[in-house]
Design an enzyme around this catalytic site. Structure first.
Site, short mmCIF file in Angstrom:
data_model
loop_
_atom_site.label_atom_id
_atom_site.label_comp_id
_atom_site.label_asym_id
_atom_site.label_seq_id
_atom_site.Cartn_x
_atom_site.Cartn_y
_atom_site.Cartn_z
CG LEU A 159 -2.25 -0.65 1.21
CD1 LEU A 159 -2.98 -0.44 2.54
CD2 LEU A 159 -3.12 -0.14 0.07
CG ASP A 160 1.18 3.67 -3.45
OD1 ASP A 160 2.13 2.87 -3.58
OD2 ASP A 160 0.40 3.97 -4.37
N PRO A 161 2.30 4.97 0.74
CG PRO A 161 4.44 5.81 1.18
CD PRO A 161 3.63 5.12 0.12
#
Length: 310
Positions: A48-50
């Site tokens: 999951l992207d930041p």
């Protein structure tokens, strides 16, 4: 000859279904969970992207052997697209690369969605983990290179427009298969509608086979650090783990006895008998006393182990 090093940490196994907060990287999350649980090893099933929040399944110990089965599972995301700007990263982090004063109407958006349902061709974002000539695309992009990333097939099972709160934004929910980039959906929506667009919020609510109710907020885990007694603290953390075998619920299941479990752990096949026994399966899993023993294949009346769990 030197003795092999004893692994550091506890030999625990199971899945922690983390509710990842925004501005917290997936690798950072895995390191935090591994440290909290004092686990020997850990890994996650699907980055999951930041800037994204939500479900990040984290495998501890032997559960890391089941990560590929979760990576292949369906996923559900809720996301917001902001119109008028395309960005280098296809989300809020990147620099603006294209702008438009045009804004799509709700009917225009709804008319577009059937084109993105089913098996579609998608070009991953420039800032993605796709490898190009051995290099990660995001590393090349950070160095200022623009590379040609080939399109690939992904599957969209369901795509719903949830709301258009104002002219500049639209909220969606998508249920999709492995390898789908939601950021690419936002980019392509904007291009097709002639207005440009990027992801301004993204939350993952489901990764098969884990339910949304299984998610544990990071704050709840961090709060347990206040328990001074180490055994009590670790027991409270361990109570949040989901059994390793839950990751394999889509596979055929064999319940075996202790003798059969011993044979499998030694790497030997066991006979598969009974009227309801599977005849042939490329993958199945076996449990004894509710504990995962092995993943293997069934054929010619035998279950042959491919991965064994201690």
């Amino acid at each position: 000859m030197s003795k092999p090093r004893k692994p550091k940490g506890r030999p625990i196994s199971g899945w922690l279904i983390l509710d990842k907060p925004v501005d917290f990287g997936s690798t950072e999350a895995v390191s935090k969970i591994k440290w909290l649980f004092k686990a020997q090893k850990a890994g996650h099933a699907g980055t999951l992207d930041p800037l994204a929040s939500g479900m990040l399944p984290i495998a501890l110990g032997d559960a890391t052997k089941t990560v590929p089965y979760v990576m292949d599972g369906r996923k559900i995301y809720e996301f917001t697209v902001t119109w008028g700007e395309e960005r280098a990263t296809d989300d809020l982090e990147g620099e603006v690369t294209q702008t438009s004063d045009k804004r799509p109407g709700e009917e225009d958006i709804r008319a577009l969605l059937p084109q993105y349902t089913g098996v579609i061709n998608q070009i991953p974002p420039q800032f993605s983990a796709i490898k190009i000539a051995g290099e990660r695309a995001y590393d090349l992009a950070r160095d200022g290179e623009t590379v040609e990333i080939p399109s690939r097939e992904v599957e969209i099972f369901r795509l719903t427009l949830l709301a258009c709160p104002d002219a500049n934004t639209a909220h969606f929910e998508v249920e999709c298969g492995k390898g789908t980039y939601v950021r690419a959906l936002a980019r392509d929506f904007g291009r097709d509608l002639g207005c440009h667009g990027h992801i301004s919020s993204l939350r993952r609510s489901f990764v098969a086979p884990f339910a949304e109710e299984a998610m544990v907020p990071l704050a709840n885990l961090v709060a347990l650090e206040a328990i001074e007694d180490a055994d009590e603290r670790l027991a409270a953390l361990d109570a949040l783990l989901i059994d390793t075998a839950e990751a394999l619920s889509s596979l055929p299941h064999l319940v075996i006895n202790d003798d059969q479990a011993h044979r499998l752990k030694m790497g030997n096949p066991i006979l598969v008998r009974g009227r309801d026994a599977p005849v042939a399966e490329t993958e199945a899993y076996a449990t004894a006393r509710g504990k995962l023993i092995a993943i293997g294949e069934i054929g010619e009346g035998e279950f042959r182990p491919k991965r064994v769990f201690v």
